[in-house]
Motif scaffolding. Sequence first.
Motif, PDB file in Angstrom:
ATOM      1  N   HIS A  63     -60.913  16.076  29.444  1.00 31.43           N
ATOM      2  CA  HIS A  63     -60.510  14.778  29.999  1.00 31.43           C
ATOM      3  C   HIS A  63     -59.012  14.500  29.927  1.00 31.43           C
ATOM      4  O   HIS A  63     -58.562  13.463  30.409  1.00 31.43           O
ATOM      5  CB  HIS A  63     -61.275  13.658  29.284  1.00 31.43           C
TER       6      HIS A  63
ATOM      7  N   HIS B   3     -65.823  16.238  35.817  1.00 34.77           N
ATOM      8  CA  HIS B   3     -65.117  15.625  34.681  1.00 34.77           C
ATOM      9  C   HIS B   3     -63.598  15.718  34.817  1.00 34.77           C
ATOM     10  O   HIS B   3     -62.882  14.959  34.176  1.00 34.77           O
ATOM     11  CB  HIS B   3     -65.560  16.260  33.361  1.00 34.77           C
TER      12      HIS B   3
ATOM     13  N   TYR C 267     -62.303  12.493  36.006  1.00 28.64           N
ATOM     14  CA  TYR C 267     -62.556  11.277  35.225  1.00 28.64           C
ATOM     15  C   TYR C 267     -61.256  10.603  34.763  1.00 28.64           C
ATOM     16  O   TYR C 267     -60.331  11.275  34.305  1.00 28.64           O
ATOM     17  CB  TYR C 267     -63.370  11.598  33.963  1.00 28.64           C
TER      18      TYR C 267
ATOM     19  N   VAL D 102     -60.743   8.171  31.860  1.00 28.30           N
ATOM     20  CA  VAL D 102     -61.620   7.738  30.778  1.00 28.30           C
ATOM     21  C   VAL D 102     -61.116   6.525  29.994  1.00 28.30           C
ATOM     22  O   VAL D 102     -61.797   6.074  29.076  1.00 28.30           O
ATOM     23  CB  VAL D 102     -61.920   8.892  29.784  1.00 28.30           C
ATOM     24  N   SER D 103     -59.942   6.034  30.332  1.00 31.12           N
ATOM     25  CA  SER D 103     -59.426   4.880  29.590  1.00 31.12           C
ATOM     26  C   SER D 103     -58.589   4.014  30.526  1.00 31.12           C
ATOM     27  O   SER D 103     -58.197   4.459  31.614  1.00 31.12           O
ATOM     28  CB  SER D 103     -58.557   5.364  28.425  1.00 31.12           C
TER      29      SER D 103
ATOM     30  N   GLU E   6     -56.193   5.027  33.724  1.00 35.42           N
ATOM     31  CA  GLU E   6     -56.258   4.340  35.028  1.00 35.42           C
ATOM     32  C   GLU E   6     -54.868   3.911  35.465  1.00 35.42           C
ATOM     33  O   GLU E   6     -54.504   4.011  36.635  1.00 35.42           O
ATOM     34  CB  GLU E   6     -57.182   3.135  34.940  1.00 35.42           C
TER      35      GLU E   6
ATOM     36  N   SER F 141     -58.386   9.087  40.899  1.00 37.55           N
ATOM     37  CA  SER F 141     -58.804  10.330  40.247  1.00 37.55           C
ATOM     38  C   SER F 141     -58.121  11.557  40.827  1.00 37.55           C
ATOM     39  O   SER F 141     -57.835  12.518  40.108  1.00 37.55           O
ATOM     40  CB  SER F 141     -60.319  10.505  40.391  1.00 37.55           C
TER      41      SER F 141
ATOM     42  N   ASN G 116     -72.317   8.948  34.920  1.00 37.85           N
ATOM     43  CA  ASN G 116     -70.965   8.545  34.526  1.00 37.85           C
ATOM     44  C   ASN G 116     -69.974   8.728  35.678  1.00 37.85           C
ATOM     45  O   ASN G 116     -68.970   8.020  35.747  1.00 37.85           O
ATOM     46  CB  ASN G 116     -70.488   9.381  33.330  1.00 37.85           C
TER      47      ASN G 116
ATOM     48  N   ARG H 185     -68.920   5.632  37.404  1.00 36.21           N
ATOM     49  CA  ARG H 185     -68.048   4.692  36.679  1.00 36.21           C
ATOM     50  C   ARG H 185     -66.641   5.248  36.453  1.00 36.21           C
ATOM     51  O   ARG H 185     -65.658   4.519  36.469  1.00 36.21           O
ATOM     52  CB  ARG H 185     -68.635   4.384  35.289  1.00 36.21           C
ATOM     53  N   LEU H 186     -66.549   6.535  36.219  1.00 41.34           N
ATOM     54  CA  LEU H 186     -65.287   7.103  35.728  1.00 41.34           C
ATOM     55  C   LEU H 186     -64.477   7.866  36.774  1.00 41.34           C
ATOM     56  O   LEU H 186     -63.342   8.252  36.526  1.00 41.34           O
ATOM     57  CB  LEU H 186     -65.575   8.020  34.522  1.00 41.34           C
TER      58      LEU H 186
ATOM     59  N   LYS I 191     -62.546   7.445  40.160  1.00 41.52           N
ATOM     60  CA  LYS I 191     -61.996   6.264  40.837  1.00 41.52           C
ATOM     61  C   LYS I 191     -61.361   6.627  42.179  1.00 41.52           C
ATOM     62  O   LYS I 191     -60.607   7.609  42.273  1.00 41.52           O
ATOM     63  CB  LYS I 191     -60.909   5.614  39.964  1.00 41.52           C
TER      64      LYS I 191
END
Length: 275
Positions: free
Chosen positions: A54, A80, A83, A85-86, A90, A97, A161, A164-165, A167
């Motif tokens: 990640h 992944h 992703y 992840v925080s 972002e 992404s 996931n 959600r992760l 973007k």
Amino acid sequence: MSKGFDLISDIHLDFWVKVENPKHKMLPQIEDFINSILPDNPQNVLVIAGDLGHYNWQNQLLIKELKQVYEHILLVAGNHDFYLVSTNQEKQYQGKSTKRVLEMKELCKEVMNVHYLDGNIIEIDGVKFGGVGIWYDFSYGMKELGYTKEALYSKWWEVMNDSRLIKGLLDKSFTFADEEKKKLDSIVDESDVIITHVGGDWSRVIGNYKFDSVTSFYYFDGSNHFSKLEDKVWCFGHTHQRYDYDAYGCRFVNASLGYPSEGKGRKIVQIEVIK
Ligand SMILES: [Fe+2]
């Protein structure tokens, strides 16, 4: 003449080596990790079929260390690798992404003979490796289980996931999967070794997974290629179930590592390509 390569996928590095600063604290742990998965006699080429980890800067440390062992490293993107992840990530990638993947590609360019494949082919010692991350396309659930695309999209939204992760990439029509498939179409014929994160053949899915709509998020429909796979090797991952079987004249190999919670002791797999 026999020419081989080493294979692994789904490393998920940040689950094996905690991300911490400064870098020099983490390096010995990465070295230990590599030693725990290396085969006795590593070959010249290492293929990583997606899902590195990640954190790009941690991934780059891994790649640099692996380069002490391997002359060439080939990668494709896994889900992944997209992703964020925080909230920090972002912000860093402006909620996109694809920017994270682009950055990882750039970091790979800094290391000699590290090739991030995205719809292209690279020839090493006479063997043509073609790779693209590819995406699941819900076909399993539609073709095998009779679900509608809409129902599968709802399920995906609810349980994965990825929804959600990742973007700014996956719209409701999943056009990203179509774009990835086009890239694959352009490389299959010429490649001796095909590398994708998501597998294109679900014929070996067994047990409860066979009847589970979630399996739709672990494969895509690669059947349009099955008549063109004679004597090739198709490397894939994404499912953390290892596979090594022959179908359609092709050898399919999943050499996933997976999470520590799924078991330790798996190593990089060695493949011989007979040409
Ligand atoms: Fe994956």
